[in-house]
Design an enzyme around this catalytic site. Structure first.
Site, PDB file in Angstrom:
ATOM      1  N   LYS A  70       0.850  -1.228  -0.155  1.00  0.00           N
ATOM      2  CA  LYS A  70      -0.115  -0.058   0.036  1.00  0.00           C
ATOM      3  C   LYS A  70       0.700   1.179  -0.067  1.00  0.00           C
ATOM      4  CE  LYS A  70      -4.391  -1.832   1.749  1.00  0.00           C
ATOM      5  NZ  LYS A  70      -5.364  -1.423   2.896  1.00  0.00           N
ATOM      6  N   GLU A  82      -4.936  13.547  -2.897  1.00  0.00           N
ATOM      7  CA  GLU A  82      -4.253  14.478  -1.677  1.00  0.00           C
ATOM      8  C   GLU A  82      -4.200  13.574  -0.469  1.00  0.00           C
ATOM      9  OE1 GLU A  82      -5.652  18.646  -2.257  1.00  0.00           O
ATOM     10  OE2 GLU A  82      -5.318  18.778   0.133  1.00  0.00           O
ATOM     11  N   ASP A 106     -10.098   3.069   1.592  1.00  0.00           N
ATOM     12  CA  ASP A 106     -10.091   2.868   3.003  1.00  0.00           C
ATOM     13  C   ASP A 106     -10.967   3.827   3.926  1.00  0.00           C
ATOM     14  OD1 ASP A 106      -9.270   0.070   2.496  1.00  0.00           O
ATOM     15  OD2 ASP A 106      -7.232   0.612   2.997  1.00  0.00           O
ATOM     16  N   ALA A 134      -3.401  -0.784   9.134  1.00  0.00           N
ATOM     17  CA  ALA A 134      -4.912  -0.532   9.315  1.00  0.00           C
ATOM     18  C   ALA A 134      -5.320   0.541  10.406  1.00  0.00           C
ATOM     19  CB  ALA A 134      -5.520  -1.989   9.758  1.00  0.00           C
ATOM     20  N   ASN A 154      -1.009   0.736  21.716  1.00  0.00           N
ATOM     21  CA  ASN A 154      -0.586  -0.552  20.860  1.00  0.00           C
ATOM     22  C   ASN A 154       0.141  -1.145  22.008  1.00  0.00           C
ATOM     23  OD1 ASN A 154      -0.183  -1.723  18.424  1.00  0.00           O
ATOM     24  ND2 ASN A 154       1.963  -1.007  18.193  1.00  0.00           N
ATOM     25  N   THR A 156       3.134  -2.426  21.135  1.00  0.00           N
ATOM     26  CA  THR A 156       4.494  -1.504  21.197  1.00  0.00           C
ATOM     27  C   THR A 156       4.230  -0.040  21.368  1.00  0.00           C
ATOM     28  OG1 THR A 156       5.263  -3.233  19.923  1.00  0.00           O
ATOM     29  CG2 THR A 156       6.621  -1.304  20.104  1.00  0.00           C
ATOM     30  N   GLY A 252     -15.660  -5.870  10.341  1.00  0.00           N
ATOM     31  CA  GLY A 252     -15.259  -5.039   9.422  1.00  0.00           C
ATOM     32  C   GLY A 252     -15.791  -5.156   8.104  1.00  0.00           C
TER      33      GLY A 252
HETATM   34  P1  ATR Z   1      -2.214  -4.370   9.397  1.00  0.00           P
HETATM   35  O1  ATR Z   1      -1.674  -3.617   8.170  1.00  0.00           O
HETATM   36  O2  ATR Z   1      -3.130  -5.211   9.337  1.00  0.00           O
HETATM   37  O3  ATR Z   1      -2.226  -3.171  10.372  1.00  0.00           O
HETATM   38  P2  ATR Z   1       0.645  -4.362  10.709  1.00  0.00           P
HETATM   39  O4  ATR Z   1       1.151  -3.414  10.131  1.00  0.00           O
HETATM   40  O5  ATR Z   1       1.429  -5.650  10.783  1.00  0.00           O
HETATM   41  O6  ATR Z   1      -0.691  -4.932  10.008  1.00  0.00           O
HETATM   42  O7  ATR Z   1       0.176  -4.229  12.275  1.00  0.00           O
HETATM   43  C1  ATR Z   1      -0.314  -5.343  13.176  1.00  0.00           C
HETATM   44  C2  ATR Z   1      -0.775  -4.580  14.299  1.00  0.00           C
HETATM   45  O8  ATR Z   1      -1.527  -5.344  15.104  1.00  0.00           O
HETATM   46  C3  ATR Z   1       0.101  -3.976  15.210  1.00  0.00           C
HETATM   47  O9  ATR Z   1      -0.270  -2.698  15.621  1.00  0.00           O
HETATM   48  C4  ATR Z   1       0.657  -5.071  16.071  1.00  0.00           C
HETATM   49  O10 ATR Z   1       1.324  -4.603  17.405  1.00  0.00           O
HETATM   50  P3  ATR Z   1       2.663  -4.279  17.311  1.00  0.00           P
HETATM   51  O11 ATR Z   1       2.896  -2.919  16.762  1.00  0.00           O
HETATM   52  O12 ATR Z   1       2.968  -4.161  18.868  1.00  0.00           O
HETATM   53  O13 ATR Z   1       3.365  -5.268  16.818  1.00  0.00           O
HETATM   54  C5  ATR Z   1      -0.688  -5.504  16.363  1.00  0.00           C
HETATM   55  N1  ATR Z   1      -0.718  -7.000  16.744  1.00  0.00           N
HETATM   56  C6  ATR Z   1      -0.524  -7.985  16.053  1.00  0.00           C
HETATM   57  N2  ATR Z   1      -0.713  -9.258  16.869  1.00  0.00           N
HETATM   58  C7  ATR Z   1      -1.131  -8.633  18.091  1.00  0.00           C
HETATM   59  C8  ATR Z   1      -1.705  -9.488  19.401  1.00  0.00           C
HETATM   60  N3  ATR Z   1      -1.541 -10.568  19.532  1.00  0.00           N
HETATM   61  N4  ATR Z   1      -1.872  -8.758  20.471  1.00  0.00           N
HETATM   62  C9  ATR Z   1      -1.854  -7.250  20.333  1.00  0.00           C
HETATM   63  N5  ATR Z   1      -1.646  -6.535  19.408  1.00  0.00           N
HETATM   64  C10 ATR Z   1      -1.227  -7.454  18.110  1.00  0.00           C
END
Ligand code: ATR
Length: 290
Positions: A70, A82, A106, A134, A154, A156, A252
Site C-alpha cells: 500500500k 491528496e 479505506d 490498518a 498499541n 508496542t 469490518g
Molecule cells: P495491518 O496492516 O493489518 O495493520 P501490521 O501493520 O502488521 O498489520 O500491524 C499489526 C498490528 O497488530 C500492530 O499494531 C501490532 O502490534 P505491534 O505494533 O506491537 O506489533 C498488532 N498486533 C498483532 N498481533 C497482536 C496481538 N496478538 N496482540 C496485540 N496486538 C497485536
C-alpha cells in the site's frame, strides 16, 4: 457473465492474495451494473514497479493494492490523490493517461460504515487499538471527523507514539493521547467515556479467535461503539465484550463493502445504489463464510 473481446480486466496486487473476497464483491457490482468485467487477484512476488508497468501495458483498467504494497507502490504511480498522499498509503489505482493515479478508499469505506450505523465521531473520544497499516488508516479517517480526543494504544507503545505524532502533524490542533494496551482503560475513562473504539490489530482474527488485545473491563465500560476491522470471525472476542457491556459492535465487513464500492465507482464511473450494496453485502457474507 460471458468473457468476450470487450471484457475489462481489474485486479488486486498484494502478497499473499489467496484469502481475498474482493473478486466476489466486484463480481456482484458488475452483475448489478450489467458490465462485462473480471477482477483477478495477482500475487506480486518480486518487482512491484514492473508489475504496475505491465498492468498498464496490458490495459488493466484498475487495481486494488493490499499488504505489503500500500505504501511501497506510491513511487510507481503517475499521480496521487491528496488524501492518500497525506496518509502515505493507497489501496486503489485508477488508470489515467500514461499510468495510474492512487487513491485510498479505506478512509471513505470506514467513514461510510460508521455513518451507516448512525454514529458520529465528531466531539467524542475515539480510541484506536493498534499502530500498523490498518490503524493508520483508521486514525486518519477518525482525525478528519474532529473527535474530542484521538487515543492510540498499541502492544508496542513507541509505535503508537509515532503514529500519534504523524496524525498531529497532519491535523494540527487535534488532541491526542497514546499508550500501551494496559493504559487503554485509564485513557478511556479519563476521556469521559462514550467512546468509539476501532480494533485495528490482528488479534482475534481466524483461527486465533480466542484473542482480544485488551482485557481491562474499564475499556468496555467506556465503549459506546466498538468497530473491529476484522470480519472473520463474524463476531470477534472484542465485539462480544463490547456487546456484553451494553455497547454497539460491528465487524469490518461493511468497511470492506464500502471501500470496494468506492473503488468500483472510481474505476467505472457507475453509481452503486442501495440495492447493489445490499446484494453485494449478501455475496460478501457468503464468501467470508465459505
Ligand atoms: P495491518 O496492516 O493489518 O495493520 P501490521 O501493520 O502488521 O498489520 O500491524 C499489526 C498490528 O497488530 C500492530 O499494531 C501490532 O502490534 P505491534 O505494533 O506491537 O506489533 C498488532 N498486533 C498483532 N498481533 C497482536 C496481538 N496478538 N496482540 C496485540 N496486538 C497485536
Amino acid at each position: 457473465m460471458r468473457i468476450d473481446g470487450h471484457t475489462e480486466v481489474y485486479g488486486l496486487i498484494g502478497k499473499p492474495v489467496g484469502h481475498t473476497v474482493s473478486p466476489a464483491l466486484h463480481d456482484a457490482f458488475a452483475r448489478v451494473c450489467g458490465r462485462s468485467l473480471v477482477y483477478v487477484p495477482f500475487q506480486v512476488d518480486g518487482d512491484l514497479g514492473a508489475a504496475v508497468k505491465g498492468a498498464y501495458e496490458l490495459n488493466i483498467r484498475g487495481l486494488n493494492v493490499t499488504v505489503p504494497y500500500k505504501s511501497r507502490v506510491i513511487p510507481f504511480l503517475s499521480d496521487i490523490d491528496e488524501e492518500a498522499h497525506l496518509l502515505g498509503a493507497v489501496n486503489t489505482l485508477v488508470r489515467i493517461p500514461g499510468g495510474y493515479k492512487g487513491y485510498n478508499t479505506d478512509l471513505a469505506g470506514l467513514k461510510k460504515a460508521v455513518h451507516a450505523d448512525g454514529i458520529k465521531l465528531s466531539g467524542r473520544p475515539v480510541m484506536i487499538i493498534g499502530a500498523g497499516g490498518a490503524a493508520r488508516a483508521a486514525s486518519f479517517a477518525a482525525a478528519k471527523e474532529s473527535p474530542s480526543v484521538l487515543i492510540i494504544v498499541n502492544r508496542t507503545p513507541a509505535k503508537a507514539r509515532l503514529l500519534a505524532e504523524e496524525v498531529r502533524k497532519a491535523f494540527p490542533g487535534l488532541k491526542t493521547a497514546e499508550g500501551s494496551l494496559e493504559d487503554a482503560g485509564g485513557l478511556i475513562s479519563g476521556s469521559g467515556g462514550h467512546a468509539a473504539v476501532f480494533q485495528c490489530t490482528s488479534a482475534g482474527l481466524y483461527p486465533e479467535t480466542g484473542e482480544c488485545p485488551v482485557s481491562d473491563p474499564e475499556v468496555f465500560r467506556g465503549t459506546e461503539y466498538g468497530f473491529d476491522l476484522i470480519y472473520n470471525p463474524e463476531e470477534t472476542l472484542f465485539m462480544k465484550r463490547v456487546r456484553q457491556s451494553g455497547g454497539m459492535a460491528r465487524n469490518g465487513l461493511a468497511m470492506l463493502l464500502y471501500q470496494g464500492a468506492a473503488s468500483f465507482e472510481l474505476w467505472t464511473g457507475e453509481k452503486i445504489g442501495d440495492e447493489a450494496l445490499e446484494e453485494a453485502m449478501r455475496t460478501l457474507s457468503r464468501a467470508v463464510q465459505a
